[in-house]
Design a protein around this motif. Structure first.
Motif: not given
Length: 41
Positions: A34-41
């Motif tokens: 239910g939450e946006p996934m975070t882009l990994q650097k």
């Protein structure tokens, strides 16, 4: 909102730990638990 932009980007769900590697760009935001996934650097 973080939209998928490139093949090879890696996204992580901060709630459950799922990891997704982009194989084909669709241009939408990745959602998990239910939450946006975070882009990994």
């Amino acid at each position: 909102m973080v939209e998928v932009k490139e093949v090879g980007e890696v996204y992580k769900c901060e709630i459950c730990g799922n990891v997704v590697k982009v194989l084909e760009v669709g241009g939408a935001e990745l959602i998990c638990c239910g939450e946006p996934m975070t882009l990994q650097k």
